[in-house]
Motif scaffolding. Structure first.
Motif, short mmCIF file in Angstrom:
data_model
loop_
_atom_site.label_atom_id
_atom_site.label_comp_id
_atom_site.label_asym_id
_atom_site.label_seq_id
_atom_site.Cartn_x
_atom_site.Cartn_y
_atom_site.Cartn_z
N GLN A 119 0.83 -1.21 0.00
CA GLN A 119 0.00 0.00 0.00
C GLN A 119 0.86 1.26 0.00
O GLN A 119 0.61 2.21 -0.73
CB GLN A 119 -0.86 0.05 1.28
N VAL A 120 1.86 1.24 0.89
CA VAL A 120 2.72 2.42 1.03
C VAL A 120 3.52 2.65 -0.25
O VAL A 120 3.60 3.77 -0.76
CB VAL A 120 3.65 2.24 2.26
N LEU A 121 4.07 1.56 -0.80
CA LEU A 121 4.86 1.71 -2.03
C LEU A 121 3.97 2.13 -3.19
O LEU A 121 4.43 2.82 -4.11
CB LEU A 121 5.59 0.41 -2.37
N ALA A 137 1.48 4.18 -3.08
CA ALA A 137 1.34 5.64 -3.01
C ALA A 137 2.64 6.32 -3.43
O ALA A 137 2.63 7.35 -4.11
CB ALA A 137 0.94 6.07 -1.61
N ASP A 138 3.77 5.74 -3.02
CA ASP A 138 5.06 6.30 -3.44
C ASP A 138 5.23 6.20 -4.95
O ASP A 138 5.76 7.10 -5.60
CB ASP A 138 6.22 5.57 -2.75
N VAL A 180 3.72 8.93 -6.83
CA VAL A 180 4.55 10.14 -6.85
C VAL A 180 5.61 10.03 -7.95
O VAL A 180 5.81 10.94 -8.75
CB VAL A 180 5.24 10.36 -5.47
N ILE A 181 6.27 8.86 -7.98
CA ILE A 181 7.28 8.62 -9.01
C ILE A 181 6.64 8.75 -10.39
O ILE A 181 7.21 9.37 -11.30
CB ILE A 181 7.88 7.20 -8.88
#
Lengths: 489, 489
Positions: A225-227, A229-230, A233-234
């Protein structure tokens, strides 16, 4: 369960409640749960099932799904494919082949019924297994973030989304739901077969990892989940960089502005290459990371005009300020350069009287005009600073001039090189004319003497002197506006 | 080996060859290799060793390192710490305590000798284990990218970098190098102790994972490299967002412009919270991800004026357009609001004659002036649209006015609410006056009647009527310019 799934469907998958969903139902616990939840939530549904023909029970599984759907009064479509021979033909594993065929089938059906989305039943445990699989195989963020609630475009469709509303529901919860609702489902015995990589993860690796951290499934799920969202951004950075660096995107090739590409951060360069490669090979699921790293090394260290073969027939080509990523089958466009048509330029060449002109490929032209040297010609122009037009001493010329391509042995005394003679091919290399543009580059001759390489340099001997009375004004121009890279995507 | 390490030192760690390095040497294979390589590369060195006093051989290990350094003609410094009691006092694991003390010692020594960097000997296998450890514990990108060639600032120092030039050298290569160069090293028996988490990874988990992918070590190492470059991209976005959202950063608190924060992508919000938390708790190595997620949930759903206790004494506080992240010990700044000094405002209050004024905290003031109502006062102002100044009917007032803080039971009939009476505390809440600013907010009274809440609203009864002849003009103002958030970082 209903509320959780509905909130995902609306907030994460952006579905509207009144429009048809095509739901893929294998008959296993996950898809039976999904089907029941969707029915209860009142979405208009079409049930689809692909018979992979891989197991003895395949046929009865298909009948089970058909029956369930009919009993619920839902339209149902059953497809059948020969997975084994498809796998053979495309050199894929059975799992990969089944997956490709299944999604192809689901999207075909979704198209037919104009569904707003294809819905599949991957659960939180599937997500953890997927992430682990990517981890073991060495994926980047795109893999480690796992499956998404909503995927669009997918490799199978660019306008109907693939949605996975059960991604946060654990297998235990699904089984409890089915028990509670007294729903039967098919138990696929191959799920126990640990010769299948994914099953080994499920039955061996994950329990083993739980020894190190009992909360390992939740930890990995949360990490995805966290990646994810990251990665968003990328991806926003990537989109901006793609726009900034892209020159042209065509069938089998992409070209980038090399100077713009070089100054991107390493991470973005890598993602640009990955996006370029997946443009060339859209079917490719995993891009081999060593291929990407070789591409990156080439970008970092490439001097001008070099080529690197990558993999699967792809290559990188550096041409002056352009970096091409292309498949060997692709014809790279040459329309930005002045080129003689292949028939015109070789051997004799074309006459260029003054006044007169010669037509090149793609609206390029060379014009000649004869003038008396007087005050109307501005002095600075006589220094010939513009590579696209020159004023030369008519007394030095045999008229009419001719325009032809280079021939072996052609030599040239470029202006500003103190009368030094060079091979035309060497001069072109020095001037960074891309290799594939050199053969048909127009050259202007006076008898056997090369007078001008249009766009580059005139000959030393044709300079205007104090005694010059008559000049010839040569211009190379294009009728269309100069290409505007920024709008050519 | 020499070339590889030197290239890392120069290109990735940005070291200059003529300046002193402080090299941490445990005496084990990695640091013995590092020491030898650095000696051969000709860097000026100071050798440092911390005796952790944890094993019977600790003393002889220290002597071994001292001897080696002296034999090589290098300055050496041996430190000693009581790791066990440090671990006890700070409730840390022995490994964590040893690590903290070791780095503290290394950076103290680096400071003393003015070293350009502290160099430590982590190798590629250490990197893989570190990444796996983070993976199992549920880290984000910052953890999954592993250790960096260069870390600055580190938790131990903000101006001397920590560098790790062996990060791409595998343990096998180090052992082969030592054998080749006939260099002895200490074999630490605790490395075999699988009750230590890291050793279990090394001796059990990694060999187990190699069953799934024989190249697992390289895969994980490469993943860390790739994620590290991606993290750089995220970090650049984070820096920009931090600048955009930050209002103020002080001892024990950070405040953000809530509207600017809300529109950040989810990934950036999460990293902003992490950065804020590590500003409050700089010693914290791993921020508990559930704490970060709770913070994120609060941000997503917080209405105005709410508070969420996080962990370790930290809390989030929403005040109008500000979001505070703070430690309970911190005094949040209140200087932007008009406040009576605690001594002045309670009980009796201060007289406010007209003309006259009352001074508040931080250059705020309230002025009163008595005027005859005539044409020089612009009509629109008499409607009192400006919360910072009002014109009221002198006939309704008992002069002099008084200025005091609210007291229990204070009530108010605000202008524009049809004569309705409200508790002052309720009115303040409605007006979004932050809780901690309410107690000392200045209130203007005429005898027992609340006439004006400066900055907010006047009383209904004090309106100017057609029969008004004499008015009192009240103003609250500040001598310093209004705070400009954009320049307050």
């Amino acid at each position: 369960m209903l509320n959780r799934v509905n909130s995902i469907l609306q907030q994460n998958c952006f579905l509207s409640s009144g429009k048809t969903l095509l739901v893929g139902v294998s008959g296993g616990p996950d898809s039976m749960c999904l089907l029941d939840v969707l029915v209860q939530l009142g979405y208009p549904l079409v049930v689809a099932h692909l018979n992979h023909g891989l197991r003895p029970e395949s046929q009865s599984d298909a009948e089970f799904v058909e029956q369930i759907a009919k009993r619920a009064g839902l339209p149902v479509v059953i497809g059948k494919e020969d997975v084994s021979s498809y796998a053979c033909i495309h050199s894929l594993s059975i799992e990969e082949a089944a997956r490709n065929l299944r999604y192809r089938f689901l999207f075909q059906q979704a198209e037919l019924v104009q569904a707003q989305a294809v819905v599949v039943a991957h659960n939180a445990d599937d997500q953890v297994e997927t992430v682990l699989m990517h981890f073991l195989r060495g994926a980047g963020m795109a893999g480690l973030r796992g499956m998404q609630y909503l995927t669009l475009p997918s490799p199978w469709c660019d306008h109907i989304p693939l949605v996975r509303p059960l991604l946060e529901i654990w297998r235990e919860e699904i089984l409890a739901y089915l028990k509670d609702r007294k729903i039967n489902s098919i138990h696929d015995q191959t799920n126990l077969d640990t010769s299948i990589f994914r099953n080994r993860l499920r039955h061996e690796l994950i329990p083993y990892l739980a020894d190190f951290n009992p909360g390992i499934r939740r930890v990995i799920w949360r990490m995805a989940q966290v990646l994810s969202a990251d990665y968003d951004v990328i991806e926003a950075n990537l989109d901006a960089a793609w726009e900034e660096c892209l020159v042209e995107q065509g069938q089998g090739y992409v070209s980038f502005r090399a100077p713009a590409l070089f100054i991107q951060p390493e991470g973005i360069k890598r993602h640009l290459m990955r996006r370029g490669i997946s443009w060339l090979l859209p079917g490719l699921r995993d891009i081999d990371s060593s291929t990407v790293e070789r591409a990156l090394g080439f970008i970092e260290h490439s001097t001008r005009s070099r080529r690197l073969d990558l993999a699967a027939g792809m290559y990188l080509l550096r041409e002056a300020d352009l970096l091409w990523l292309a498949s060997w089958q692709a014809d790279l466009p040459v329309s930005d350069w002045p080129q003689l048509a292949a028939d015109d330029g070789c051997s004799e060449g074309l006459f260029l009287p003054a006044p007169g002109s010669v037509c090149l490929v793609d609206d390029w032209q060379i014009h000649a005009e004869s003038l008396v040297l007087d005050e109307t010609i501005e002095k600075p122009a006589l220094g010939n600073p513009d590579p696209f037009q020159i004023w030369i001493d008519a007394a030095q010329l045999h008229m009419p001039l001719t325009v032809r391509c280079r021939q072996p042995g052609d030599r040239f005394k470029p202006l500003g090189m103190a009368g030094k003679t060079m091979k035309v091919s060497d001069f072109m290399i020095n001037m960074k004319i891309p290799a594939r543009a050199r053969a048909n580059w127009p050259l202007v001759f006076s008898a056997d003497t090369l007078v001008w390489i249009p766009g580059m340099r005139m000959a030393h001997a044709c300079q205007i002197s104090n005694s010059t009375q008559q000049v010839v004004h040569l211009r190379m121009l294009r009728n269309t506006p100069e290409p505007d890279y920024s709008s050519r995507q």
